[in-house]
Design a protein around this motif. Structure first.
Motif, PDB file in Angstrom:
ATOM      1  N   GLY A  34       0.761  -1.232   0.147  1.00 19.95           N
ATOM      2  CA  GLY A  34       0.075  -0.068  -0.111  1.00 19.95           C
ATOM      3  C   GLY A  34       0.733   1.234  -0.056  1.00 19.95           C
ATOM      4  N   THR A  35       2.091   1.276  -0.376  1.00 24.39           N
ATOM      5  CA  THR A  35       2.913   2.524  -0.495  1.00 24.39           C
ATOM      6  C   THR A  35       3.074   3.208  -1.622  1.00 24.39           C
ATOM      7  OG1 THR A  35       4.890   1.264  -0.501  1.00 24.39           O
ATOM      8  CG2 THR A  35       4.454   2.045   1.829  1.00 24.39           C
ATOM      9  N   GLY A  36       2.393   2.383  -2.584  1.00 29.41           N
ATOM     10  CA  GLY A  36       2.527   3.251  -3.826  1.00 29.41           C
ATOM     11  C   GLY A  36       3.065   2.811  -5.064  1.00 29.41           C
TER      12      GLY A  36
HETATM   13  N1  LIG Z   1      -7.320   7.793  -5.660  1.00 31.88           N
HETATM   14  C1  LIG Z   1      -6.736   7.527  -4.348  1.00 31.88           C
HETATM   15  N2  LIG Z   1      -6.507   8.380  -3.310  1.00 31.88           N
HETATM   16  C2  LIG Z   1      -5.533   8.435  -2.395  1.00 31.88           C
HETATM   17  N3  LIG Z   1      -5.225   7.058  -2.281  1.00 31.88           N
HETATM   18  C3  LIG Z   1      -5.312   6.288  -3.284  1.00 31.88           C
HETATM   19  C4  LIG Z   1      -6.000   6.232  -4.392  1.00 31.88           C
HETATM   20  N4  LIG Z   1      -6.156   5.294  -4.895  1.00 31.88           N
HETATM   21  C5  LIG Z   1      -5.471   4.310  -4.309  1.00 31.88           C
HETATM   22  N5  LIG Z   1      -4.978   4.907  -3.323  1.00 31.88           N
HETATM   23  C6  LIG Z   1      -4.179   4.126  -2.264  1.00 31.88           C
HETATM   24  O1  LIG Z   1      -2.807   3.493  -2.932  1.00 31.88           O
HETATM   25  C7  LIG Z   1      -2.435   2.635  -1.903  1.00 31.88           C
HETATM   26  C8  LIG Z   1      -2.212   1.412  -3.119  1.00 31.88           C
HETATM   27  O2  LIG Z   1      -1.206   1.807  -3.653  1.00 31.88           O
HETATM   28  P1  LIG Z   1      -0.202   0.694  -4.528  1.00 31.88           P
HETATM   29  O3  LIG Z   1      -1.300  -0.438  -4.945  1.00 31.88           O
HETATM   30  O4  LIG Z   1       0.650   1.333  -5.599  1.00 31.88           O
HETATM   31  O5  LIG Z   1       0.589  -0.163  -3.363  1.00 31.88           O
HETATM   32  P2  LIG Z   1       1.631  -1.094  -3.518  1.00 31.88           P
HETATM   33  O6  LIG Z   1       2.767  -0.290  -2.855  1.00 31.88           O
HETATM   34  O7  LIG Z   1       1.783  -1.663  -4.904  1.00 31.88           O
HETATM   35  O8  LIG Z   1       1.097  -2.226  -2.540  1.00 31.88           O
HETATM   36  P3  LIG Z   1       1.255  -3.850  -2.619  1.00 31.88           P
HETATM   37  O9  LIG Z   1       2.440  -4.232  -2.158  1.00 31.88           O
HETATM   38  O10 LIG Z   1       0.064  -4.300  -1.602  1.00 31.88           O
HETATM   39  O11 LIG Z   1       0.910  -4.214  -3.981  1.00 31.88           O
HETATM   40  C9  LIG Z   1      -3.455   2.281  -1.030  1.00 31.88           C
HETATM   41  O12 LIG Z   1      -3.065   2.702   0.166  1.00 31.88           O
HETATM   42  C10 LIG Z   1      -4.726   3.118  -1.566  1.00 31.88           C
HETATM   43  O13 LIG Z   1      -5.464   3.448  -0.331  1.00 31.88           O
END
Ligand SMILES: Nc1ncnc2c1ncn2[C@@H]1O[C@H](COP(=O)(O)OP(=O)(O)OP(=O)(O)O)[C@@H](O)[C@H]1O
Length: 360
Positions: A34-36
């Motif tokens: 969930g860090t993006g």
């Molecule tokens: N429109 C939005 N506004 C704010 N935050 C958002 C939005 N869309 C998604 N997010 C946030 O982005 C985050 C998910 O990011 P992402 O899928 O890039 O994570 P990740 O680092 O790839 O995670 P993982 O390791 O679980 O795959 C979540 O915390 C989600 O709440």
């Protein structure tokens, strides 16, 4: 050679405003769930395709309760520096600019910066409905050839018009036959073109998938892949004619390239039901590596590779083979994410390639 040198995101998903500078060909991105990480890869994908990889409506990508987003990036390609900008306005209108010039049609951008994404849920290409396999194939051919994308856009529009006419005919109990004949003539033309493109593309793509599968799985597992289309043994014009009464009854078009599929089998049985988890993963990577290879051949340079969370998918040996292939044998830019910094670093150190590590 094609390289993203930086990317800036504003109000995009979990990023309020952030800039990332890419200093190496291999970019490793780590961070907790969930860090993006995926969002950053998808921002790169946006600049290649003008839209999200995950078929999300653009509005869902706007940071929390705000309005509009902006993604901009610098790309070195053909010995020139390009700037791509994707803006979702507050009104929800999307604009896409390359080197400050806005596109009238976003389709003109497709294929300029070819890109292959491998995401955790992509195994659905194998296990899901035929539409996912058509989309997968279409995305490859469209990046290789602009004309194909225009045929696809035409076909979709004509199919919608035809279906609307069939529906209206049932509702009004009156068929505008002249109009249906005109639509059929045009639909037949673009459908036949799409069939020819797919047929010729799959002729070289399928052997490439089989080669890649053998490489990844270390076995051919008697894998067979066939193009399944009603147009293989029939002309599209004849199919439309033969099915007209049926289509009027169903109020939709029952024959055409919108029904095409890939028939995948293992030892003569449907792959979906027969294959183990590992074999499915191997096939997924084989499909994506073949996509990479074909795009490279068509474009004359390696496409961008976005590898999201793939460590969970492959065992160590397969992972090493894959990384060695895409990071050493190829010279394209690779973005690769993982939740475990150590695992990511160890894997890239084992391969012995220079990389940049971005921690989120
Ligand atoms: N429109 C939005 N506004 C704010 N935050 C958002 C939005 N869309 C998604 N997010 C946030 O982005 C985050 C998910 O990011 P992402 O899928 O890039 O994570 P990740 O680092 O790839 O995670 P993982 O390791 O679980 O795959 C979540 O915390 C989600 O709440």
């Amino acid at each position: 050679m094609m390289r993203f040198t930086n990317i800036g995101v504003a109000q995009f998903r979990n990023y309020l405003a952030e800039k990332f500078v890419f200093t190496e060909r291999i970019v490793a991105i780590c961070g907790n769930n969930g860090t993006g990480k995926t969002n950053l890869l998808d921002a790169v994908y946006y600049l290649c395709f003008t839209k999200s990889y995950f078929s999300k409506p653009d509005a869902q990508s706007v940071y929390q309760q705000l309005r509009g987003f902006r993604i901009e990036g610098e790309i070195n390609s053909d010995n020139a520096v390009h700037e791509a900008v994707c803006i979702l306005r507050e009104t929800n209108r999307k604009e896409f600019l390359l080197d400050e010039a806005p596109y009238k049609k976003f389709s003109q951008h497709i294929g300029k910066f070819p890109c292959v994404f491998i995401a955790p849920d992509d195994v659905e290409i194998i296990t899901g409905g035929s539409e996912l396999r058509r989309n997968f194939i279409d995305t490859i051919i469209a990046q290789a050839d602009q004309a194909y994308l225009l045929h696809l856009i035409d076909y979709k529009k004509l199919l919608e018009e035809r279906n609307a006419l069939l529906k209206a005919a049932a509702e009004k109990n009156y068929l505008d036959e002249t109009l249906l004949n005109i639509i059929d003539t045009q639909l037949q033309k673009s459908g036949s073109n799409i069939f020819q493109y797919r047929h010729s593309f799959l002729g070289s793509f399928i052997p490439e998938v089989q080669r890649a599968y053998q490489y990844i799985a270390n076995s051919d597992d008697s894998l067979s892949i066939k193009y399944d289309s009603q147009l293989i043994n029939n002309s599209f014009g004849k199919l439309l004619e033969e099915n007209r009464q049926r289509d009027l009854y169903l109020q939709r078009t029952s024959a055409g390239v919108h029904k095409d599929d890939l028939e995948i089998a293992m030892s003569g049985q449907p792959f979906k039901t027969m294959a183990s988890q590992g074999q499915r993963k191997s096939l997924l990577f084989a499909l994506k590596l073949a996509e990479f290879e074909i795009l490279k051949q068509k474009k004359g340079f390696a496409p961008l590779l976005l590898l999201d969370d793939i460590f969970e998918k492959l065992d160590n040996q397969r992972m090493n083979n894959l990384l060695a292939k895409v990071c050493i044998e190829e010279n394209g830019q690779v973005f690769i994410t993982d939740t475990h910094r150590d695992r990511l670093e160890t894997a890239l150190n084992n391969v012995g390639v220079a990389y940049q590590l971005i921690g989120l």
